[in-house]
Structures are given as C-alpha cells and as structure tokens.
Design a protein around this motif. Structure first.
Motif, PDB file in Angstrom:
ATOM      1  N   PHE A  61      -6.968   0.812   7.097  1.00 24.58           N
ATOM      2  CA  PHE A  61      -7.087   0.167   5.783  1.00 24.58           C
ATOM      3  C   PHE A  61      -8.111   0.871   4.906  1.00 24.58           C
ATOM      4  N   GLU A  62      -9.116   1.438   5.532  1.00 27.03           N
ATOM      5  CA  GLU A  62     -10.165   2.081   4.754  1.00 27.03           C
ATOM      6  C   GLU A  62      -9.603   3.228   3.936  1.00 27.03           C
ATOM      7  N   VAL A  87      -1.815   2.079   9.272  1.00 25.94           N
ATOM      8  CA  VAL A  87      -2.726   3.021   8.624  1.00 25.94           C
ATOM      9  C   VAL A  87      -4.089   2.362   8.509  1.00 25.94           C
ATOM     10  N   SER A 111      -0.029  -5.020   2.615  1.00 29.77           N
ATOM     11  CA  SER A 111      -0.478  -5.888   3.701  1.00 29.77           C
ATOM     12  C   SER A 111      -1.978  -6.114   3.679  1.00 29.77           C
ATOM     13  N   ALA A 167      -6.884   3.412   2.410  1.00 28.81           N
ATOM     14  CA  ALA A 167      -6.239   2.975   1.172  1.00 28.81           C
ATOM     15  C   ALA A 167      -7.206   3.058   0.013  1.00 28.81           C
ATOM     16  N   LEU A 168      -8.471   2.820   0.301  1.00 24.86           N
ATOM     17  CA  LEU A 168      -9.451   2.827  -0.784  1.00 24.86           C
ATOM     18  C   LEU A 168      -9.963   4.216  -1.077  1.00 24.86           C
ATOM     19  N   ALA A 176       0.701  -2.456   9.538  1.00 25.13           N
ATOM     20  CA  ALA A 176      -0.068  -1.591   8.653  1.00 25.13           C
ATOM     21  C   ALA A 176      -0.147  -0.202   9.247  1.00 25.13           C
ATOM     22  N   ILE A 206      -7.999   6.788  -1.414  1.00 26.75           N
ATOM     23  CA  ILE A 206      -6.964   7.616  -2.043  1.00 26.75           C
ATOM     24  C   ILE A 206      -6.859   7.221  -3.493  1.00 26.75           C
ATOM     25  N   ARG A 217       0.618  -9.251   8.603  1.00 23.63           N
ATOM     26  CA  ARG A 217      -0.555  -8.424   8.800  1.00 23.63           C
ATOM     27  C   ARG A 217      -0.600  -7.848  10.195  1.00 23.63           C
ATOM     28  N   LYS A 275       7.115  -3.902   9.606  1.00 19.48           N
ATOM     29  CA  LYS A 275       6.179  -2.791   9.694  1.00 19.48           C
ATOM     30  C   LYS A 275       4.748  -3.289   9.751  1.00 19.48           C
ATOM     31  N   GLU A 279       5.891  -8.757   4.593  1.00 20.57           N
ATOM     32  CA  GLU A 279       5.246  -8.126   5.736  1.00 20.57           C
ATOM     33  C   GLU A 279       4.193  -9.026   6.325  1.00 20.57           C
ATOM     34  N   LYS A 319      -9.996  -6.814  -0.300  1.00 18.80           N
ATOM     35  CA  LYS A 319     -10.207  -5.373  -0.347  1.00 18.80           C
ATOM     36  C   LYS A 319     -10.447  -4.918  -1.787  1.00 18.80           C
TER      37      LYS A 319
END
Lengths: 94, 349
Positions: B266-267, B264, A35, B269-270, B262, B272, B294, B260, B292, A40
C-alpha cells in the motif's frame, strides 16, 4: 464488464483540491488503490502539508469515515472518472 | 412505529474493566457496569466512566469508536454475552490514531458527516443537512445522545430525507416524510437509493454453533463496505435477500470469481505521484460494478454467508427490504449490516 486478470490492479484517480487558505499541492492528481481506505488519503495530505489538523471532504460536502474504501467513495460520489477530495485547515463545511 | 422504538430502546450491558497496565491503585477498581444504547457510540460513555476510574481520556482513539455501539457488539461478540466485557486503556493505547477523539464533539462531528453522506446518497447532495439551523443540529444530536426517539423524529422530519415507501409499516407519525419511488405525473416510477454500511468478516473454518464461531480479534479483519441499494417502487417483493445479492454479489454468484487482493504494498501507492493520469486505462467507469475486499480471498461458489445481523437480530432473508430499512436503520439514516461469511481456504500450490 471485462473480467479482471489477476495481475491488474484497480486504481482510483483522486483529485486533491485546496479550500480556503490551505496550501495548494504542486501535484494535485494521484492514483490510489481502490482497496485502500480513505485514511490513506488523509494521512498523505497530512504528511504532504506537514499539518496534523486537516479537514478533508468529498465533493465539498462531507467528511467520510477514514475506514471507508476509496473504491466505494468513488463509486458513490465520483464523477468524470475521479474522486474530488477537498482539504482545508479549518472547518469549511460545518 | 413500534419496531423503531424497540431499536431505540435497545441497549447492551457493559462490564468495563480497567486494563492491568492502567491500574494505579491497590486494590484495583472493580469493573464498572453501564448500559450502552445500541444506537449510541462508546466514547460518549467516557464522561460516565471517567469519574469511576479517575482517569483522563487518551489523546487519540481508533476510528472504530465512531461506529454505533450496537454494531460493534454484533461484530465483536459472536455469541452475545451479557454483560459484554470490555477492557479499557486510558493511557498509551496502542493502535493507529487517525482522528483525535476529544469526546463528544468528535463523535458529533462523525455523526453529522455520516448524516450528510446518507443525504448525499439519497438526494445527490446534502444541502438539507448543511442548511440546518445550529439549534436544530444540536437538538438532533442530543436526541441521538439521549436516545430520545420523539425528538429525533420531529427534528429529522424537517430534513425531508426520502425514506423508503413501505406498506408493511404503519406511517402514523411520519406524514411529513417523503416516500421513495413516488409516481410523478407521467406515471414514471422513480427509484430511490438506500445508504447501507456493511461490515464483513470472513472465516475459513466452518462452524455450527455460534460459540464455535471464530472471534474477531482485530479490526483489520473486517471489511468495511459502503454501498447503496437501489429500490424500485414497483418491486413490492424486494427482499433483504435481494438487497444482499446486490450488495455483496460475490457471496451469491455461482461463477468462480477471483476477488483480487491488494497484493501491492500500500505504501507504494503513495509514492507514485507522477504517473500520467490521462493515459491510464485501468480506471474506467465500469469499475462501478466490480467490488473488492481488503483481505486476499479467492471466492468460489462455496462462499457461504453464515450470519447476518442487523440491530442485534438475525432477520429472515425473505423480509421485505423496505421494512428492514424503515425500522432498523440507525439515526444516521444508514442501515448497518454485519455479515459473517465462510470462504474456502486458499489452496497453496
């Protein structure tokens, strides 16, 4: 297709590949939320490489709009379970 | 192809106001009136506006400026107002700067990339666009900038980009274009993929009149979706409605679906980067069928499409999709569709 449980999060595997004289990242494979926007990925690359000017492509072909969702890019252009993203410091495919 | 000519001739009257924080003269300059082609892009007007406001273009502009003017108008102006009032900030524009907009070159770059993406979707590669001569590429771009349909059709036909075969549109001048779904020798009908861009905004209040429609006040509220539609030649009754059911099934399904969010940060994600990719079972190929949004929304069977706009019109859903594609697509070979959908309020327990 299995129904998604509310707690599961769909992530996309992104494979970052350097082109031309762009520096190669130590870690090239990442997971990112489907999403999330492609912005990003661009942002991440800029920060990792400490460069503002970067040309970022999918499948060595075109540069997606930063607003595009990673999941859409994966569905449309991904293969072998990942999305290949190429980055260069100068325009690679004009 | 009359309809295409109408699309290319379409324009939106703009009334551009300089934001009060930007005004440096007394009295402040009167608003500028300008006619913006639907299939064009707003930043291209900057060169016309610059002398008027005697300002310089900012070093960075939001990515929404790479969306065709007509699409922006259809999205941001629920009840079409004429002229469309826009306020410009030439200096210190707040917002995320993602690509520095250097004017025409940036927009051209964005256009060519969209074209490549469309070609990739249709043909599985974009060699035809990449192999275009410099002069052809320039000529194509200029035809879009200047709204010159004849030149555009002449140059773009060289690309041999598959278009949708459509018996409802007279193909008088496009003999050189391949049609989708051509029958090969074995009589097998091929399918074709149509590039589509959807802009979806969800509202939670119901409305009957367009003027009551909640306005989009932030780009974050719009879901930007990029999905192709597959067309089968034998299906002559494939309508716009059918296409939309494929594009946004979550708005048509009668089953309760939880889309679903997000959820989580978003930061994270970067942050990990060292997850073991190979053992991850979450990403599987059947991700292909799940879409999905946003924004967080729980869509029950009462999700309702309130409005569909393409090139400023609200087409009847029974129209054959092939006609819609052939006549209403943008010069980047994408069909841009704006959708307003009403979702029920999320219940808090």
């Amino acid at each position: 297709m299995a129904a998604e449980s509310p707690s599961s999060v769909r992530k996309v595997v992104v494979h970052l590949r350097a082109t031309g004289d762009a520096p190669i990242l130590k870690q090239a494979k990442f997971k990112i939320l489907g999403s999330d926007k492609f912005a990003k990925v661009i942002d991440f690359l800029r920060r990792q490489l400490h460069r503002d000017t970067l040309f970022v492509y999918v499948n060595s072909a075109f540069s997606p709009n930063p607003d595009e969702l990673v999941i859409d890019l994966y569905n449309n252009f991904g293969f072998d379970g990942k999305l290949v993203v190429n980055y260069a410091c100068s325009m690679a495919w004009g | 192809m009359e309809a295409q000519k109408y699309v290319w001739d379409g324009a939106i009257p703009l009334q551009i106001h300089l934001h009060e924080s930007q005004v440096t003269t007394l009295p402040p300059p009167p608003p500028a009136l300008i006619l913006a082609p639907r299939i064009g892009y707003l930043p291209l007007l900057a060169s016309l506006l610059k002398p008027y406001f005697s300002s310089t273009l900012p070093p960075g502009v939001d990515t929404i400026w790479y969306i065709p003017t007509g699409v922006l108008f259809d999205l941001l102006c629920a009840e079409p107002e004429r002229p469309w009032n826009l306020t410009v900030h030439f200096r210190g524009y707040p917002g995320t700067v993602l690509i520095p907009c250097e004017g025409e070159d940036s927009v051209k770059w964005s256009y060519i990339n969209s074209l490549k993406e469309a070609a990739y979707i249709m043909n599985g590669n974009c060699k035809n666009v990449m192999n275009m001569s410099q002069s052809d590429q320039l000529e194509l771009w200029h035809s879009v900038m200047n709204g010159n349909l004849e030149t555009y059709q002449r140059v773009s036909s060289k690309l041999k980009l598959a278009t949708v075969e459509d018996e409802h549109t007279s193909l008088c001048s496009s003999k050189s274009q391949q049609g989708f779904g051509e029958t090969d020798l074995a009589g097998q009908v091929k399918t074709g993929r149509v590039p589509v861009r959807l802009y979806v905004w969800s509202v939670s209040e119901d409305f009957d009149d367009l003027e009551d429609m909640p306005k989009v006040d932030s780009w974050e509220k719009i879901s930007y979706i990029n999905r192709p539609v597959e067309i089968h030649k034998e299906d002559k009754c494939f309508t716009l409605h059918d296409a939309l059911k494929i594009l946004v099934p979550e708005f048509f399904s009668n089953d309760l679906m939880n889309v679903k969010s997000a959820g989580v940060d978003f930061e994270d994600a970067l942050r990990i980067p060292s997850e073991d990719v190979s053992s991850d079972k979450v990403v599987e190929d059947h991700v292909q069928n799940a879409y999905e949004h946003r924004e967080a929304c729980s869509i029950s069977s009462s999700a309702e499409i309130k409005l569909i706009r393409i090139q400023g019109i609200e087409p009847k859903l029974e129209i054959p999709f092939s006609w819609v594609v052939n006549n209403l697509m943008n010069p980047d070979y994408f069909l841009h569709i704006c959708v307003c959908v009403k979702v029920p309020q999320q219940n808090s327990t």
